[in-house]
Design a protein around this motif. Structure first.
Motif, PDB file in Angstrom:
ATOM      1  N   ILE A  70       0.865  -1.058   0.062  1.00  0.00           N
ATOM      2  CA  ILE A  70       0.262   0.147   0.011  1.00  0.00           C
ATOM      3  C   ILE A  70       0.923   1.331   0.035  1.00  0.00           C
ATOM      4  CG2 ILE A  70      -1.954  -1.319   1.219  1.00  0.00           C
ATOM      5  CD1 ILE A  70      -0.943   0.502   3.744  1.00  0.00           C
ATOM      6  N   ASP A  71       0.579   2.345  -0.464  1.00  0.00           N
ATOM      7  CA  ASP A  71       1.177   3.599  -0.530  1.00  0.00           C
ATOM      8  C   ASP A  71       0.345   4.781   0.225  1.00  0.00           C
ATOM      9  OD1 ASP A  71      -0.770   3.820  -2.510  1.00  0.00           O
ATOM     10  OD2 ASP A  71       0.849   4.827  -3.850  1.00  0.00           O
ATOM     11  N   TYR A  72      -1.146   4.368   0.676  1.00  0.00           N
ATOM     12  CA  TYR A  72      -1.737   5.141   1.600  1.00  0.00           C
ATOM     13  C   TYR A  72      -2.649   4.239   2.646  1.00  0.00           C
ATOM     14  CZ  TYR A  72      -1.588   9.511  -1.494  1.00  0.00           C
ATOM     15  OH  TYR A  72      -0.908  10.516  -2.543  1.00  0.00           O
ATOM     16  N   LEU A  73      -2.552   5.039   3.560  1.00  0.00           N
ATOM     17  CA  LEU A  73      -3.425   4.347   4.715  1.00  0.00           C
ATOM     18  C   LEU A  73      -4.166   5.217   5.134  1.00  0.00           C
ATOM     19  CD1 LEU A  73      -3.577   2.063   7.233  1.00  0.00           C
ATOM     20  CD2 LEU A  73      -1.821   3.275   8.441  1.00  0.00           C
ATOM     21  N   VAL A  74      -5.503   4.706   4.906  1.00  0.00           N
ATOM     22  CA  VAL A  74      -6.831   5.674   5.508  1.00  0.00           C
ATOM     23  C   VAL A  74      -7.376   5.094   7.105  1.00  0.00           C
ATOM     24  CG1 VAL A  74      -8.911   6.225   5.075  1.00  0.00           C
ATOM     25  CG2 VAL A  74      -7.398   5.698   3.066  1.00  0.00           C
ATOM     26  N   LEU A  75      -7.029   6.280   7.765  1.00  0.00           N
ATOM     27  CA  LEU A  75      -7.545   6.023   9.421  1.00  0.00           C
ATOM     28  C   LEU A  75      -9.050   6.034   9.224  1.00  0.00           C
ATOM     29  CD1 LEU A  75      -4.819   7.809  11.480  1.00  0.00           C
ATOM     30  CD2 LEU A  75      -4.839   5.387  10.573  1.00  0.00           C
ATOM     31  N   GLY A  76      -9.874   5.068   9.289  1.00  0.00           N
ATOM     32  CA  GLY A  76     -11.135   5.018   9.244  1.00  0.00           C
ATOM     33  C   GLY A  76     -12.210   4.962  10.363  1.00  0.00           C
ATOM     34  N   CYS A  77     -11.530   5.428  11.469  1.00  0.00           N
ATOM     35  CA  CYS A  77     -12.104   5.449  12.747  1.00  0.00           C
ATOM     36  C   CYS A  77     -11.398   6.808  13.424  1.00  0.00           C
ATOM     37  CB  CYS A  77     -11.677   4.429  13.676  1.00  0.00           C
ATOM     38  SG  CYS A  77     -12.284   4.511  15.565  1.00  0.00           S
ATOM     39  N   THR A  78     -12.466   7.598  14.035  1.00  0.00           N
ATOM     40  CA  THR A  78     -11.995   8.750  14.563  1.00  0.00           C
ATOM     41  C   THR A  78     -11.172   8.854  15.892  1.00  0.00           C
ATOM     42  OG1 THR A  78     -14.000   9.139  15.828  1.00  0.00           O
ATOM     43  CG2 THR A  78     -14.013  10.350  13.500  1.00  0.00           C
TER      44      THR A  78
ATOM     45  N   TYR B  63      -8.441   6.908  15.601  1.00  0.00           N
ATOM     46  CA  TYR B  63      -7.156   6.375  15.514  1.00  0.00           C
ATOM     47  C   TYR B  63      -5.926   7.653  15.102  1.00  0.00           C
ATOM     48  CZ  TYR B  63      -9.468   1.750  14.690  1.00  0.00           C
ATOM     49  OH  TYR B  63      -9.961   0.653  14.827  1.00  0.00           O
ATOM     50  N   PRO B  64      -6.687   8.616  14.647  1.00  0.00           N
ATOM     51  CA  PRO B  64      -5.497   9.875  14.528  1.00  0.00           C
ATOM     52  C   PRO B  64      -5.036  10.112  15.926  1.00  0.00           C
ATOM     53  CG  PRO B  64      -7.292  10.375  13.560  1.00  0.00           C
ATOM     54  CD  PRO B  64      -7.882   9.217  14.377  1.00  0.00           C
ATOM     55  N   PHE B  65      -5.473   9.539  17.099  1.00  0.00           N
ATOM     56  CA  PHE B  65      -4.558   9.600  18.527  1.00  0.00           C
ATOM     57  C   PHE B  65      -3.114   8.820  18.051  1.00  0.00           C
ATOM     58  CE2 PHE B  65      -8.556  10.905  20.300  1.00  0.00           C
ATOM     59  CZ  PHE B  65      -8.246  12.413  20.572  1.00  0.00           C
ATOM     60  N   LEU B  66      -3.313   7.970  17.254  1.00  0.00           N
ATOM     61  CA  LEU B  66      -2.111   6.823  17.095  1.00  0.00           C
ATOM     62  C   LEU B  66      -1.300   7.283  16.101  1.00  0.00           C
ATOM     63  CD1 LEU B  66      -4.292   3.521  17.539  1.00  0.00           C
ATOM     64  CD2 LEU B  66      -2.757   4.896  19.225  1.00  0.00           C
ATOM     65  N   THR B  67      -1.389   8.564  15.191  1.00  0.00           N
ATOM     66  CA  THR B  67      -0.693   8.577  13.833  1.00  0.00           C
ATOM     67  C   THR B  67       0.836   8.849  14.195  1.00  0.00           C
ATOM     68  OG1 THR B  67      -2.744   9.895  13.122  1.00  0.00           O
ATOM     69  CG2 THR B  67      -0.424  10.433  12.169  1.00  0.00           C
ATOM     70  N   ASP B  68       1.249   9.351  15.273  1.00  0.00           N
ATOM     71  CA  ASP B  68       2.806   9.386  15.453  1.00  0.00           C
ATOM     72  C   ASP B  68       3.348   8.156  15.812  1.00  0.00           C
ATOM     73  OD1 ASP B  68       2.577  12.031  15.278  1.00  0.00           O
ATOM     74  OD2 ASP B  68       2.797  12.556  17.662  1.00  0.00           O
ATOM     75  N   LEU B  69       2.621   7.154  16.331  1.00  0.00           N
ATOM     76  CA  LEU B  69       2.956   5.842  16.635  1.00  0.00           C
ATOM     77  C   LEU B  69       2.960   5.034  15.374  1.00  0.00           C
ATOM     78  CD1 LEU B  69       3.729   3.669  18.686  1.00  0.00           C
ATOM     79  CD2 LEU B  69       1.510   3.282  19.164  1.00  0.00           C
ATOM     80  N   ILE B  70       1.945   5.117  14.545  1.00  0.00           N
ATOM     81  CA  ILE B  70       1.733   4.404  13.370  1.00  0.00           C
ATOM     82  C   ILE B  70       3.055   4.850  12.325  1.00  0.00           C
ATOM     83  CG2 ILE B  70       0.506   4.089  11.060  1.00  0.00           C
ATOM     84  CD1 ILE B  70      -2.009   4.792  12.983  1.00  0.00           C
ATOM     85  N   LYS B  71       3.457   6.223  12.206  1.00  0.00           N
ATOM     86  CA  LYS B  71       4.580   6.496  11.520  1.00  0.00           C
ATOM     87  C   LYS B  71       5.767   5.912  11.605  1.00  0.00           C
ATOM     88  CE  LYS B  71       2.840  11.365  10.449  1.00  0.00           C
ATOM     89  NZ  LYS B  71       2.944  12.750  10.737  1.00  0.00           N
ATOM     90  N   THR B  72       5.985   5.260  13.135  1.00  0.00           N
ATOM     91  CA  THR B  72       7.271   4.762  13.260  1.00  0.00           C
ATOM     92  C   THR B  72       7.128   3.238  12.976  1.00  0.00           C
ATOM     93  OG1 THR B  72       6.481   4.059  15.430  1.00  0.00           O
ATOM     94  CG2 THR B  72       7.453   6.135  15.397  1.00  0.00           C
ATOM     95  N   MET B  73       5.988   2.590  12.562  1.00  0.00           N
ATOM     96  CA  MET B  73       5.950   1.305  12.052  1.00  0.00           C
ATOM     97  C   MET B  73       5.581   1.030  10.787  1.00  0.00           C
ATOM     98  SD  MET B  73       3.262   0.163  15.060  1.00  0.00           S
ATOM     99  CE  MET B  73       3.733   0.092  16.881  1.00  0.00           C
ATOM    100  N   ILE B  74       5.753   2.010   9.930  1.00  0.00           N
ATOM    101  CA  ILE B  74       5.241   1.792   8.487  1.00  0.00           C
ATOM    102  C   ILE B  74       6.596   2.638   7.703  1.00  0.00           C
ATOM    103  CG2 ILE B  74       2.941   1.416   8.732  1.00  0.00           C
ATOM    104  CD1 ILE B  74       2.597   4.510   7.832  1.00  0.00           C
ATOM    105  N   PRO B  75       6.734   2.086   6.478  1.00  0.00           N
ATOM    106  CA  PRO B  75       7.618   2.856   5.627  1.00  0.00           C
ATOM    107  C   PRO B  75       7.378   4.382   5.525  1.00  0.00           C
ATOM    108  CG  PRO B  75       7.174   0.722   4.670  1.00  0.00           C
ATOM    109  CD  PRO B  75       6.289   1.154   5.780  1.00  0.00           C
ATOM    110  N   ASP B  76       8.324   5.350   5.218  1.00  0.00           N
ATOM    111  CA  ASP B  76       8.053   6.655   4.884  1.00  0.00           C
ATOM    112  C   ASP B  76       7.016   7.033   3.730  1.00  0.00           C
ATOM    113  OD1 ASP B  76       9.891   7.030   7.193  1.00  0.00           O
ATOM    114  OD2 ASP B  76      11.328   7.529   5.957  1.00  0.00           O
ATOM    115  N   HIS B  77       7.350   6.250   2.771  1.00  0.00           N
ATOM    116  CA  HIS B  77       6.736   6.668   1.435  1.00  0.00           C
ATOM    117  C   HIS B  77       5.078   6.390   1.364  1.00  0.00           C
ATOM    118  CE1 HIS B  77       6.716   2.226   0.905  1.00  0.00           C
ATOM    119  NE2 HIS B  77       5.580   2.414   0.040  1.00  0.00           N
ATOM    120  N   ILE B  78       4.774   5.875   2.627  1.00  0.00           N
ATOM    121  CA  ILE B  78       3.056   5.509   2.903  1.00  0.00           C
ATOM    122  C   ILE B  78       2.543   6.670   3.489  1.00  0.00           C
ATOM    123  CG2 ILE B  78       1.293   4.162   4.149  1.00  0.00           C
ATOM    124  CD1 ILE B  78       3.330   1.636   3.622  1.00  0.00           C
TER     125      ILE B  78
END
Length: 261
Positions: A176-184, A186-201
């Protein structure tokens, strides 16, 4: 309806605060009432009938407080109940849906990931949206257990890290190259998610576009508040308010209160 009347928000808990914050940035003069139905969270594991019942109850509360517009700040409630609410009540409604469109239009790999609740991913509205973008493959993943942990304030816990690693790896492995957060929530987890996925996503949520749409709708309906002072912000929750308070700056014009509803 008076322009000074508040904008009402409801969610299955504190997740909709991510939506409320975007509204407050562009509409600081508006009075707002936020309803956190944390006692019944998560909505994503409930039946459509239960979700409609709870959404109706929340809407009635906000309308009894003279809300001039209702923001259903919950993906699960939107995808299961928004049509019913719009048919029953005359006030304008703003719903929250997974931001599939910008991801589908901009994807280079032709594959996008959607992390959402079971209630959202199994809804008719979500499946309708998916069919509209047949140019991409949508890899959806249910975020089992994430909402209760966020509601408990365990955003940086090892438990939530373990769950995220499991859910994200499924989508990353499929390019995937886009990750859609489909629950309001989940944006509280954005910083954490960024550490777990490649930079291009790229990570996308609905907050900013929904707030912009809300402003346009208020303008179109002639309901913008013309006052120049900062609006009164009210927050009500039917569970412990500690986590909610930690997410909101405690200012003089803010009311944060635990209530039974």
């Amino acid at each position: 309806m008076k322009n000074e009347n508040p904008i009402g928000f409801f969610d299955s808990g504190i997740g909709g605060i991510t939506i409320w914050k975007e509204f407050d940035k562009i509409l600081p003069h508006e009075n707002t009432i936020y309803l956190a139905d944390s006692r019944n969270a998560p909505y994503g594991q409930k039946t459509p009938e239960e979700i409609i019942f709870l959404s109706e109850k929340n809407t009635e509360y906000l309308l009894n407080r003279n809300s001039k517009m209702v923001v259903v700040a919950c993906n699960t409630a939107t995808t299961n109940a928004i049509d019913y609410l719009r048919e029953k009540y005359k006030v304008p409604f703003i719903g929250i849906e997974p931001a599939i469109k910008p991801a589908a239009l901009n994807s280079k790999t032709g594959k996008i990931g959607v992390l959402a609740t079971k209630g959202t991913l199994t809804s008719k509205l979500f499946h309708k949206a998916v069919k509209s973008y047949n140019n991409v493959e949508i890899i959806d993943q249910i975020g089992f257990g994430l909402v209760p942990l966020i509601e408990a304030g365990k955003i940086d816990s090892e438990e939530i890290k373990s769950l995220l690693k499991e859910y994200l790896s499924v989508m990353v492995q499929q390019d995937i190259d886009y990750l859609v957060l489909g629950c309001t929530h989940y944006p509280f987890l954005t910083d954490l998610i960024k550490t777990m996925i490649p930079d291009h996503i790229q990570i996308i949520d609905s907050g900013i576009p929904v707030a912009k749409h809300g402003k346009l709708l208020l303008e179109r309906c002639g309901l913008l508040n013309s006052q120049k002072t900062t609006g009164i912000k009210e927050f009500y929750i039917n569970a412990d308010e500690t986590v909610l308070k930690s997410l909101i700056s405690n200012k003089e014009n803010y009311i944060i209160q635990r209530m039974n509803f």
